[in-house]
Design a protein around this motif. Sequence first.
Motif, mmCIF file in Angstrom:
data_model
loop_
_atom_site.group_PDB
_atom_site.id
_atom_site.type_symbol
_atom_site.label_atom_id
_atom_site.label_comp_id
_atom_site.label_asym_id
_atom_site.label_seq_id
_atom_site.Cartn_x
_atom_site.Cartn_y
_atom_site.Cartn_z
ATOM 1 N N UNK A 38 42.332 83.786 50.570
ATOM 2 C CA UNK A 38 41.294 84.013 49.552
ATOM 3 C C UNK A 38 40.741 82.728 48.917
ATOM 4 N N UNK A 39 40.046 81.927 49.711
ATOM 5 C CA UNK A 39 39.503 80.664 49.214
ATOM 6 C C UNK A 39 38.447 80.856 48.140
ATOM 7 N N UNK A 40 37.554 81.828 48.309
ATOM 8 C CA UNK A 40 36.497 82.023 47.312
ATOM 9 C C UNK A 40 37.097 82.322 45.941
ATOM 10 N N UNK A 77 39.040 90.477 47.272
ATOM 11 C CA UNK A 77 37.706 90.099 47.709
ATOM 12 C C UNK A 77 37.496 90.620 49.122
ATOM 13 N N UNK A 78 36.276 91.024 49.429
ATOM 14 C CA UNK A 78 35.983 91.604 50.742
ATOM 15 C C UNK A 78 34.703 91.007 51.308
ATOM 16 N N UNK A 79 34.605 91.054 52.636
ATOM 17 C CA UNK A 79 33.395 90.583 53.297
ATOM 18 C C UNK A 79 32.203 91.475 52.985
ATOM 19 N N UNK A 131 37.655 94.926 42.808
ATOM 20 C CA UNK A 131 37.144 94.530 44.125
ATOM 21 C C UNK A 131 35.879 93.724 43.909
ATOM 22 N N UNK A 132 35.802 92.580 44.604
ATOM 23 C CA UNK A 132 34.626 91.720 44.503
ATOM 24 C C UNK A 132 34.107 91.427 45.903
ATOM 25 N N UNK A 147 34.425 84.810 52.221
ATOM 26 C CA UNK A 147 35.348 84.484 51.140
ATOM 27 C C UNK A 147 36.671 83.916 51.582
ATOM 28 N N UNK A 148 36.938 83.906 52.897
ATOM 29 C CA UNK A 148 38.172 83.318 53.403
ATOM 30 C C UNK A 148 37.956 81.962 54.058
ATOM 31 N N UNK A 149 36.716 81.517 54.203
ATOM 32 C CA UNK A 149 36.470 80.220 54.843
ATOM 33 C C UNK A 149 37.093 79.098 54.039
#
Length: 271
Positions: free
Chosen positions: A31-33, A196-198, A221-222, A227-229
């Motif tokens: 969860x980088x974002x 977080x989700x795509x 949920x956002x 968001x995982x890059x």
Amino acid sequence: MAEFLSLKEAVSRHINDGDTVAMEGFTHLIPFAAGHEIIRQEKRDLTLIRMTPDLVYDQMIGAGCAKKLIFSWGGNPGVGSLHRLRDAVERGWPNQLEILEHSHAAMACAYEAGAAGLPLAVLRGYIGSDLPKVNEQIKFIECPFTGEKLAAVPSVRPDVSVVHAQRADRKGNVLVEGIIGIQKEAVLAAKRSIVTVEEVVDDLGASVNACVLPSWAITAIAEAPKGAKPSYALGYYDRDNAFYKEWDGIARDRDAFQAWLNENVFENGGA
């Protein structure tokens, strides 16, 4: 029940200074974002939990978010050390970081115990290990049925768990596909959770035996595309291997790290 929020609002509302925060995802769906949003909001004095702290925690530690790290392996996968983590532990920059190390098996068991609402996890392990000498959380107990000596560790029960996943439906259920680490247990163990989700979809398209996090287990949920890059999300994008190599040079130098943080997290909103 899950509430749909912007990532900014989810972090602002559900992560407080001094919280214990678990951010999980094993090489995949990291969860980088969310980590960058925590940095932007300048959350402080966090106890961070993660089985494999890598770049996202290196960034958060270097940004001054953390006071303690509970983990079972730390490094830049395939590259080397986490230089911001080492700087905090060895030289106290930007602040001193306390560390508590476990084995992978103990961390996995501790998450499972937390998800079950239990106070501790019991496992066969740590016999002959030096970790009990430096980790006061590791205790030994006798099985009341067999007399066997077993290791016991406190369950992991975070204030907040944060994970990334592929999709959420409009009812707040979340689908996690591909390599799955301890995300499900981390969410179930926590008092609050942010996923977080795509994308948000009408139908998850979940296959038989898919990992679905139910709406009742999730706080917020956002939607956070990519968001995982620089890690990867199965079915959406690949791992940015080049960035993991570049990070080694960026993180070695405090000025280079701060310049990267300003440009990529603060000025460009984590893009």
